[in-house]
Motif scaffolding. Sequence first.
Motif, PDB file in Angstrom:
ATOM      1  N   ASP A 238       0.816  -1.216   0.000  1.00 46.68           N
ATOM      2  CA  ASP A 238       0.000   0.000   0.000  1.00 46.68           C
ATOM      3  C   ASP A 238       0.852   1.269   0.000  1.00 46.68           C
ATOM      4  O   ASP A 238       0.335   2.379   0.165  1.00 46.68           O
ATOM      5  N   LYS A 239       2.180   1.117  -0.220  1.00 54.42           N
ATOM      6  CA  LYS A 239       3.071   2.271  -0.263  1.00 54.42           C
ATOM      7  C   LYS A 239       3.636   2.531  -1.656  1.00 54.42           C
ATOM      8  O   LYS A 239       4.474   3.425  -1.831  1.00 54.42           O
ATOM      9  N   PHE A 240       3.189   1.778  -2.644  1.00 54.05           N
ATOM     10  CA  PHE A 240       3.721   1.990  -3.996  1.00 54.05           C
ATOM     11  C   PHE A 240       2.785   1.373  -5.024  1.00 54.05           C
ATOM     12  O   PHE A 240       1.907   0.573  -4.710  1.00 54.05           O
ATOM     13  N   GLU A 241       2.999   1.772  -6.261  1.00 56.75           N
ATOM     14  CA  GLU A 241       2.376   1.123  -7.407  1.00 56.75           C
ATOM     15  C   GLU A 241       3.333   1.302  -8.580  1.00 56.75           C
ATOM     16  O   GLU A 241       4.227   2.151  -8.538  1.00 56.75           O
ATOM     17  N   PHE A 242       3.186   0.504  -9.598  1.00 54.14           N
ATOM     18  CA  PHE A 242       3.925   0.705 -10.840  1.00 54.14           C
ATOM     19  C   PHE A 242       3.029   1.487 -11.800  1.00 54.14           C
ATOM     20  O   PHE A 242       1.800   1.381 -11.742  1.00 54.14           O
TER      21      PHE A 242
END
Length: 299
Positions: A238-242
């Motif tokens: 829940d701290k990143f996405e691509f």
Amino acid sequence: MNPINSTIVNFVKILPKPAVYIFAKKYIAGEKLEDGVRVVKELNSKGILATMDVLGEAVTTKKESVDAKNECLLVLETIQKNNLNSNLSLKPTQLGLAIDEEFCYNQMVEIVERAKSYNNFVRIDMEDSPFTDATINLFKRLKEKYDNVGIVVQAYLKRTLDDVKKLNKLGTNYRLCKGIYIEPEEISYKDYQKVRDNYLDILRQMFTDGNYVGIATHDDYLVENAYKMIKEMNIPKDKFEFQMLYGVKENLRDRINADGYKIRIYVPFGEHWYKYSIRRLQENPNIAWYITKSIFSFN
């Protein structure tokens, strides 16, 4: 860029717009909002998120800027009505940043307010270097009042790591990309690996300080190293996405999705597709050869 590709790119740039559209249609959803909606629905059906962008930049009149703002508001309304899993990306010069910074801020407030009412999010794109400071200042002002706004930073600029160290203190939500504008060597890295290294240094700094990051890249090397960093630092999902561009390396997109990571696709649409498409062409000149083949029906 090798001489053949360079020649083909220059040739494509002097073609009439209908011919260039042969190239452009790979990278844009279409000219109408309904084209963007169609593409986002297709992506959402695969479990892929989106960010929609009404193409256009560097407007010269306040009327054009107000028109662009109204288009952004319509996109947000359409996302809400169609229950799309998408947020909004926009360019500040499209909202009047080059005309009047206070005017642009007020335009942005209206858009971010509307997005907040829909529980949605607005991403401020970063443009070329004359607007870097003004864009960061615009973001900072908005961030004082709103938590549903984020910014883009570019790894090829030498200043970006220092900018990020300051912005991290605000709890900034980022899209981190390499950068596509042609900038002077004094302020930007020209060596390909140096840009990659700086990208990973910036990403590590963002993760270390606990910020949310959209890891925006089509570079397999950066994706693999991001995977390693996420595992090494035990970064929660829940701290990143691509993030990737529409029409680019769908096989990599699908692999990231299959690996269980959140991925968001940038879906541009609109009548002002030409400048965007030419930048994509300069970034990926091999495509120019396929355009030329299509135009002349080479076998």
